[in-house]
Design a protein around this motif. Sequence first.
Motif, short mmCIF file in Angstrom:
data_model
loop_
_atom_site.label_atom_id
_atom_site.label_comp_id
_atom_site.label_asym_id
_atom_site.label_seq_id
_atom_site.Cartn_x
_atom_site.Cartn_y
_atom_site.Cartn_z
N TYR A 30 14.51 6.57 3.75
CA TYR A 30 13.33 5.70 3.79
C TYR A 30 12.60 5.71 2.45
O TYR A 30 12.09 4.68 1.99
CB TYR A 30 12.38 6.16 4.90
N ALA A 31 12.54 6.88 1.83
CA ALA A 31 11.89 6.97 0.52
C ALA A 31 12.64 6.13 -0.51
O ALA A 31 12.02 5.40 -1.30
CB ALA A 31 11.84 8.43 0.06
N ALA A 32 13.97 6.19 -0.45
CA ALA A 32 14.77 5.39 -1.38
C ALA A 32 14.55 3.91 -1.16
O ALA A 32 14.47 3.12 -2.11
CB ALA A 32 16.25 5.73 -1.21
N LEU A 33 14.41 3.52 0.11
CA LEU A 33 14.15 2.12 0.44
C LEU A 33 12.83 1.65 -0.19
O LEU A 33 12.75 0.55 -0.74
CB LEU A 33 14.11 1.95 1.96
N LEU A 34 11.81 2.50 -0.12
CA LEU A 34 10.51 2.16 -0.71
C LEU A 34 10.62 2.06 -2.24
O LEU A 34 10.03 1.17 -2.86
CB LEU A 34 9.46 3.19 -0.33
N GLY A 35 11.37 2.99 -2.85
CA GLY A 35 11.53 2.96 -4.30
C GLY A 35 12.26 1.72 -4.76
O GLY A 35 11.86 1.07 -5.74
N ILE A 36 13.35 1.38 -4.06
CA ILE A 36 14.14 0.19 -4.42
C ILE A 36 13.29 -1.07 -4.23
O ILE A 36 13.33 -1.99 -5.06
CB ILE A 36 15.43 0.13 -3.58
N ALA A 37 12.53 -1.10 -3.14
CA ALA A 37 11.65 -2.26 -2.90
C ALA A 37 10.61 -2.39 -4.02
O ALA A 37 10.30 -3.50 -4.45
CB ALA A 37 10.96 -2.11 -1.55
N THR A 38 10.09 -1.26 -4.50
CA THR A 38 9.12 -1.28 -5.59
C THR A 38 9.73 -1.89 -6.85
O THR A 38 9.12 -2.74 -7.51
CB THR A 38 8.62 0.15 -5.89
N ALA A 45 4.45 -1.41 -1.18
CA ALA A 45 5.21 -0.29 -0.63
C ALA A 45 4.32 0.62 0.20
O ALA A 45 4.75 1.14 1.25
CB ALA A 45 5.86 0.50 -1.77
N THR A 46 3.08 0.82 -0.22
CA THR A 46 2.15 1.68 0.52
C THR A 46 1.81 1.06 1.87
O THR A 46 1.85 1.74 2.91
CB THR A 46 0.86 1.89 -0.29
N VAL A 47 1.47 -0.22 1.86
CA VAL A 47 1.13 -0.92 3.12
C VAL A 47 2.32 -0.90 4.07
O VAL A 47 2.17 -0.63 5.28
CB VAL A 47 0.67 -2.36 2.82
N ALA A 48 3.52 -1.18 3.55
CA ALA A 48 4.71 -1.20 4.40
C ALA A 48 4.99 0.18 4.99
O ALA A 48 5.34 0.31 6.18
CB ALA A 48 5.92 -1.68 3.58
N LEU A 70 5.98 5.36 -6.70
CA LEU A 70 5.63 5.66 -8.09
C LEU A 70 6.88 5.98 -8.90
O LEU A 70 6.98 5.62 -10.08
CB LEU A 70 4.64 6.82 -8.15
N ALA A 71 7.83 6.67 -8.27
CA ALA A 71 9.10 6.95 -8.95
C ALA A 71 9.83 5.65 -9.27
O ALA A 71 10.45 5.52 -10.33
CB ALA A 71 9.97 7.86 -8.08
N GLY A 72 9.74 4.68 -8.37
CA GLY A 72 10.35 3.38 -8.63
C GLY A 72 9.73 2.70 -9.85
O GLY A 72 10.44 2.08 -10.65
N MET A 90 4.93 0.86 8.99
CA MET A 90 6.13 1.33 9.67
C MET A 90 6.04 2.79 10.09
O MET A 90 6.94 3.30 10.76
CB MET A 90 7.34 1.14 8.73
N GLY A 91 4.97 3.47 9.66
CA GLY A 91 4.79 4.87 10.03
C GLY A 91 5.85 5.79 9.44
O GLY A 91 6.28 6.75 10.10
N LEU A 92 6.26 5.52 8.21
CA LEU A 92 7.33 6.31 7.58
C LEU A 92 6.81 7.68 7.18
O LEU A 92 5.74 7.81 6.57
CB LEU A 92 7.88 5.58 6.36
N ASN A 93 7.62 8.68 7.50
CA ASN A 93 7.26 10.07 7.15
C ASN A 93 7.89 10.42 5.80
O ASN A 93 8.95 11.02 5.73
CB ASN A 93 7.75 11.02 8.25
N VAL A 94 7.21 10.00 4.73
CA VAL A 94 7.70 10.24 3.37
C VAL A 94 6.64 11.01 2.60
O VAL A 94 5.47 11.06 2.98
CB VAL A 94 8.02 8.90 2.66
#
Length: 528
Positions: free
Chosen positions: A177-185, A213-216, A355-357, A220-224
């Motif tokens: 999930y974290a990777a998904l957020l980074g790629i989306a960023t 990415a923060t709002v998403a 932020l890593a993205g 979605m309630g992602l535990n990242v």
Amino acid sequence: MLGNHSAASSLKQTFPRDALASLVVFLVALPLCMGIAIASGMPPAKGLVTGIIGGLIVGFLAGSPLQVSGPAAGLAVLVFELVNQHGMKALGPVLVLAGIIQLAAGFARLGAWFRVTSPAVVYGMLAGIGILIVLSQVHVMLDASPQASGLSNLVGFPGAAVQAAGEWGGQEGSGAYAALLGIATIAIMWLWEKKRPQALRFLPGALIAVTAATVASLWMGLNVNRVNVPDNLGDAIDWVTFADLGMLANPTLFMAAVAMAFIASAETLLSAAAVDRMHQGPRSQFNRELSAQGVGNLLCGIVGALPMTGVIVRSSANVQAGAKTRASAILHGLWLLGFVAALPFVLKQIPIASLAGVLVYTGVKLASPAALQGLKQYGRTPIAIYAVTALTIVFTDLLTGVLLGFALSVATLAYKSSRLKITLVYDKDDETQAELRMIGAATFLKVPKLTQVLESIKPGTTLHVPLDRVSYIDHACMELLTDWERTHQASGMKLLIEPRALKRRLEGCHHNAASLGSGPSTSAASPV
């Protein structure tokens, strides 16, 4: 009274533009300050403190009014290595010394000398830093910890990716999930740069991407993993003590301070020169800018924050947003301070992977081969220096890569400066007349070759030595010529050199050319 009225009128005209530009720069700086801190192995709040000092203090003192200072990706690798090897406590003393070095260099008016840097080395350094940032931050995008070296990050990435993929759908935190957020960023930043509406060009892509990415992630309630900043910014300050300064007795830390001062200064002044090309306003005062950076880094060291430089990304955003005076840079620091003090809970919702993205995207742009297009016109050597500098940084460390790049640049300069083409040409109508043609620099390095040519001259020859295509001739070569004449006078040989040309090109040119050599033909030579 007239002067006060004029100043008030000028402020009234420029302040609205500066205020708007400061908001744009603030929006650019906010995610970058935290992302660079994370890439440096430091808490995000440390980067925010540096950004605040860069705005409020350095913005006021700066010699480049439209340049914006703050934590820079160019020093993230150096800080990460330092913190990883010696602990976070070592950064404060190193930064204090680096700031003092910069301050002293500014007072000594050495600003222009810090710009005497081969572009091939600078671009190679930025490319190497960009590659290292990418290699480390792809691990952070997986909610994993980066390794200590670029090679370790490269080797360890496949395993980390496989582990993250296996966590898809997990409840206790998911690297997938974290990777998904980074790629989306990264994707949003790229699309915003290419397709953003003209009316919204002032909004930075990094802010749009991190916000989305923060709002998403919340929806979605992602535990990242999310940003951890203190409720009170004062808690992020770690005052350096006199006992801490004793760590500088370690030669490694001392050299780290020197390297940090040099790299930060070079990056700052190169950025200032680039900013000058973007606008028609006041030009940069490089010595003042260098001193201002020294004050900023000294203060950052005292409070245990990140090092700072003048940053081209924030500075170009400042100019493009219409800033007219230093008020924009100062106000951006004020907005940072106000936001962090009043809304720390907002920052705590930001996924670290996002932020890593941002940093991966920044690293890719730093390592872009576009710089090679500008170097190609100067031949293959600059490209080789660029590649060697970048790869050495990736596979060893930043300081080794930069020093090797400088060494190669100096060696190339020495080689080109010592090149000399020597040709002996006899007159077709009179073989007792010959011309020793030299092209380049006649230095002691070419004495063996010159000796070989002189020994091949036929007895009874009058040797003409034109210097019109000789950039420089040193004492060793001159002594060789005059010794050759003295030795071969009995064979009827003569040496003719134009005195004025000799005086212009010989080391110690204030001496009379007639004093160089005892042969009568040399001292009373006729023009060739």
